[in-house]
Motif scaffolding. Structure first.
Motif, mmCIF file in Angstrom:
data_model
loop_
_atom_site.group_PDB
_atom_site.id
_atom_site.type_symbol
_atom_site.label_atom_id
_atom_site.label_comp_id
_atom_site.label_asym_id
_atom_site.label_seq_id
_atom_site.Cartn_x
_atom_site.Cartn_y
_atom_site.Cartn_z
ATOM 1 N N ARG A 1 0.834 -1.210 0.000
ATOM 2 C CA ARG A 1 0.000 0.000 0.000
ATOM 3 C C ARG A 1 0.862 1.251 0.000
ATOM 4 O O ARG A 1 1.817 1.373 0.762
ATOM 5 C CB ARG A 1 -0.934 0.001 1.221
ATOM 6 C CG ARG A 1 -1.797 1.249 1.327
ATOM 7 C CD ARG A 1 -2.848 1.144 2.406
ATOM 8 N NE ARG A 1 -3.883 0.167 2.077
ATOM 9 C CZ ARG A 1 -5.121 0.185 2.580
ATOM 10 N NH1 ARG A 1 -5.471 1.118 3.459
ATOM 11 N NH2 ARG A 1 -5.990 -0.735 2.234
ATOM 12 N N ARG A 2 0.497 2.202 -0.838
ATOM 13 C CA ARG A 2 1.159 3.501 -0.828
ATOM 14 C C ARG A 2 0.816 4.241 0.456
ATOM 15 O O ARG A 2 -0.265 4.072 1.011
ATOM 16 C CB ARG A 2 0.713 4.341 -2.026
ATOM 17 C CG ARG A 2 1.054 3.747 -3.382
ATOM 18 C CD ARG A 2 0.440 4.590 -4.496
ATOM 19 N NE ARG A 2 0.767 4.061 -5.823
ATOM 20 C CZ ARG A 2 0.039 3.152 -6.467
ATOM 21 N NH1 ARG A 2 -1.046 2.652 -5.881
ATOM 22 N NH2 ARG A 2 0.403 2.728 -7.665
ATOM 23 N N GLY A 3 1.734 5.079 0.881
ATOM 24 C CA GLY A 3 1.455 5.836 2.100
ATOM 25 C C GLY A 3 2.464 6.927 2.330
ATOM 26 O O GLY A 3 3.532 6.964 1.709
ATOM 27 N N PHE A 4 2.112 7.826 3.214
ATOM 28 C CA PHE A 4 2.971 8.948 3.591
ATOM 29 C C PHE A 4 2.919 9.104 5.109
ATOM 30 O O PHE A 4 2.066 8.516 5.786
ATOM 31 C CB PHE A 4 2.491 10.233 2.907
ATOM 32 C CG PHE A 4 2.538 10.188 1.407
ATOM 33 C CD1 PHE A 4 3.693 10.534 0.724
ATOM 34 C CD2 PHE A 4 1.437 9.774 0.670
ATOM 35 C CE1 PHE A 4 3.750 10.489 -0.658
ATOM 36 C CE2 PHE A 4 1.475 9.725 -0.712
ATOM 37 C CZ PHE A 4 2.636 10.076 -1.377
ATOM 38 N N ASP A 5 3.831 9.892 5.636
ATOM 39 C CA ASP A 5 3.929 10.100 7.084
ATOM 40 C C ASP A 5 2.574 10.444 7.700
ATOM 41 O O ASP A 5 2.143 9.836 8.687
ATOM 42 C CB ASP A 5 4.952 11.222 7.345
ATOM 43 C CG ASP A 5 5.186 11.507 8.817
ATOM 44 O OD1 ASP A 5 4.214 11.768 9.552
ATOM 45 O OD2 ASP A 5 6.351 11.502 9.248
ATOM 46 N N SER A 6 1.885 11.430 7.144
ATOM 47 C CA SER A 6 0.624 11.881 7.744
ATOM 48 C C SER A 6 -0.433 10.787 7.735
ATOM 49 O O SER A 6 -1.284 10.719 8.636
ATOM 50 C CB SER A 6 0.105 13.117 7.006
ATOM 51 O OG SER A 6 -0.119 12.831 5.638
ATOM 52 N N LEU A 7 -0.384 9.905 6.738
ATOM 53 C CA LEU A 7 -1.340 8.799 6.677
ATOM 54 C C LEU A 7 -0.997 7.721 7.693
ATOM 55 O O LEU A 7 -1.889 7.164 8.351
ATOM 56 C CB LEU A 7 -1.377 8.221 5.269
ATOM 57 C CG LEU A 7 -1.809 9.183 4.159
ATOM 58 C CD1 LEU A 7 -1.802 8.468 2.816
ATOM 59 C CD2 LEU A 7 -3.187 9.762 4.443
ATOM 60 N N VAL A 8 0.271 7.401 7.809
ATOM 61 C CA VAL A 8 0.676 6.389 8.785
ATOM 62 C C VAL A 8 0.353 6.864 10.205
ATOM 63 O O VAL A 8 -0.057 6.064 11.060
ATOM 64 C CB VAL A 8 2.172 6.056 8.628
ATOM 65 C CG1 VAL A 8 2.630 5.088 9.725
ATOM 66 C CG2 VAL A 8 2.440 5.441 7.254
ATOM 67 N N GLN A 9 0.509 8.150 10.464
ATOM 68 C CA GLN A 9 0.128 8.681 11.783
ATOM 69 C C GLN A 9 -1.343 8.416 12.070
ATOM 70 O O GLN A 9 -1.719 8.103 13.209
ATOM 71 C CB GLN A 9 0.411 10.175 11.859
ATOM 72 C CG GLN A 9 1.869 10.546 11.946
ATOM 73 C CD GLN A 9 2.064 12.011 12.295
ATOM 74 O OE1 GLN A 9 1.416 12.530 13.207
ATOM 75 N NE2 GLN A 9 2.951 12.684 11.585
ATOM 76 N N MET A 10 -2.193 8.555 11.054
ATOM 77 C CA MET A 10 -3.620 8.282 11.235
ATOM 78 C C MET A 10 -3.863 6.794 11.452
ATOM 79 O O MET A 10 -4.591 6.388 12.363
ATOM 80 C CB MET A 10 -4.394 8.763 10.011
ATOM 81 C CG MET A 10 -4.468 10.278 9.861
ATOM 82 S SD MET A 10 -5.599 11.074 11.042
ATOM 83 C CE MET A 10 -7.182 10.808 10.229
ATOM 84 N N SER A 11 -3.249 5.970 10.622
ATOM 85 C CA SER A 11 -3.475 4.524 10.697
ATOM 86 C C SER A 11 -3.001 3.940 12.015
ATOM 87 O O SER A 11 -3.673 3.094 12.625
ATOM 88 C CB SER A 11 -2.745 3.819 9.549
ATOM 89 O OG SER A 11 -3.198 4.247 8.296
#
Length: 447
Positions: free
Chosen positions: A311-321
């Motif tokens: 899965r693609r992702g970025f810092d701000s998304l991983v913080q949410m997940s």
């Protein structure tokens, strides 16, 4: 072997400076420790490569390390482009919060297609209200976009991907082999990485931080992007010390040129998801054939095993997940997701990637086998979640004029000043021979 596997102990390096980045998590402590990891592995390499009689003492300026986790460049009389697209951000859906990441045009188009709305923030907000966060997250990802529903720490640790990430080591070392390091007569104690060829196939933000770090000790970093690519909100910060070129890897000519560059590289750093290099015709076997003596380090967003490994992702998304934004919301007694004060997952992972390169170089210089290093933003999030917070009660760290070098930097966008170095290894400090350039301004060749 003694390849890097964890953060260094706090009593193994010296610190100066004080303050804190206010957060529910130990962000400033992570910043200092990640810089220390770079310093300790460089010191170990310098001793192994006979650039220093012993491993020099490592000193980290705690205040400056924290500041380097934000922007390192301060424009003089002009403003940096915005980091975020107008649609990107956190939205309330029917049963919780979700974050859309729309900085890249195709990610923005995917989110808007799923929502069936125009590129208007209010319209997007209204369209979201009827969606459940898990359904919308899945739909955007299936369309080729990126999004993350806000989960608590407990929900993440119970999630199949959270469980998979928790089993990963901080740095996963794979495929042991022996390599022969190329002679680099320009290397000195002052510039220990002079002449080291680093091929950089990374983008926002962790990978570019790692290669910027290596450039700070003299490495020749060549960053390759597709023609026309740009990241206007971050490039002035992270292209420092590099040469940046365009290559169309979808063309036979471009891919052949990249293979030639790789065959001459000492270090290969990339941010491709699992199997993506294979799709380019650069399987591990092919990379071994082209560059048998390379050091290779890579990262992804959500880890290297589990259902979200691709899965693609970025810092701000991983913080949410991963429950970070939720824990921050509870800590701040807020009504909406509260992320970290800086993109700490990106920066920490970047410095750990640089430290992994140095660790492998130290082992190779000592005649030992090395391995490829795999890191992920999600695994760094787990490190941050358990890191002890010691800076409570200290003043909040904000940059002032004295934190910046007096030397003016002529970047590709205009004049400005760069933060002072946060890391010293004996008499060796980070400094950059080249100002930050715009992308595509160099030829795709080694110096």
């Amino acid at each position: 072997m003694s390849l890097l596997s964890s953060l260094p102990a706090a009593n193994s390096y010296r610190t100066t400076g004080e303050g804190t980045l206010p957060s529910a998590f130990a962000v400033s402590e992570l910043a200092t420790a990640s810089f220390a990891a770079v310093g300790q592995e460089l010191a170990r390499y310098m001793a192994a490569a006979n650039l220093s009689p012993t491993a020099p003492e490592v000193t980290v300026d705690h205040r400056l390390a924290s500041l380097w986790y934000h922007y390192s460049f301060k424009p003089d009389g002009w403003e940096m482009p915005s980091l975020w697209d107008a649609i990107a951000g956190d939205y309330r859906a029917s049963d919780g919060w979700i974050r859309l990441h729309t900085n890249l045009p195709h990610h923005r188009a995917a989110a808007l297609k799923v929502l069936g709305t125009q590129a208007d923030r209010e319209a997007v907000s209204q369209a979201l209200r009827s969606w459940a966060i898990a359904d919308l997250e899945s739909a955007v990802v299936a369309e080729g976009g990126v999004a993350a529903a806000m989960r608590s720490r407990a929900e993440w640790l119970d999630h199949p991907q959270g469980r998979a990430v928790s089993r990963d080591p901080l740095i996963s070392w794979q495929n042991p082999r022996r390599i022969t390091l190329r002679d680099r007569p320009a290397a000195t104690a002052e510039r220990p990485l002079a002449g080291l060829r680093v091929l950089d196939l990374t983008r926002v933000l962790a990978g570019p931080v790692s290669t910027r770090t290596l450039a700070g000790f003299g490495a020749d970093v060549l960053r390759i992007d597709p023609p026309g690519w740009d990241e206007p909100g971050v490039i002035p910060d992270i292209s420092l010390g590099k040469r940046c070129a365009y290559l169309d890897l979808k063309s036979t000519e471009g891919l052949t040129h990249l293979q030639d560059l790789l065959s001459q590289a000492d270090v290969f750093i990339h941010g491709y998801r699992p199997d993506a290099l294979e799709a380019l015709g650069l399987s591990k076997a092919k990379r071994d054939e082209l560059a048998p003596n390379r050091v290779e380090v890579t990262l992804d967003a959500y880890g290297w095993q589990g259902p979200w490994a691709t899965r693609r992702g970025f810092d701000s998304l991983v913080q949410m997940s991963a429950g970070i934004a939720h824990a921050g919301m509870e800590w701040a007694n807020a009504e909406k997701p509260t992320p970290l004060p800086v993109q700490a997952l990106d920066h920490a992972t970047g410095y750990l990637m640089a430290a992994a390169v140095l660790s492998a170089l130290a082992e190779a210089a000592s005649g030992n086998s090395i391995m490829h290093a795999h890191l992920s933003l999600a695994r760094t999030a787990e490190l941050l979640a358990i890191l002890g917070k010691t800076d409570t009660g200290q003043d909040a760290i904000t940059a002032n004029q004295s934190d910046y070098s007096e030397k003016t930097e002529q970047s590709g966008w205009g004049l400005g000043h760069r933060l002072k170095s946060a890391l010293t290894i004996g008499q060796t400090v980070m400094r950059w021979d080249l100002p930050a350039p715009q992308l595509g301004t160099s030829e795709p060749t080694w110096p």
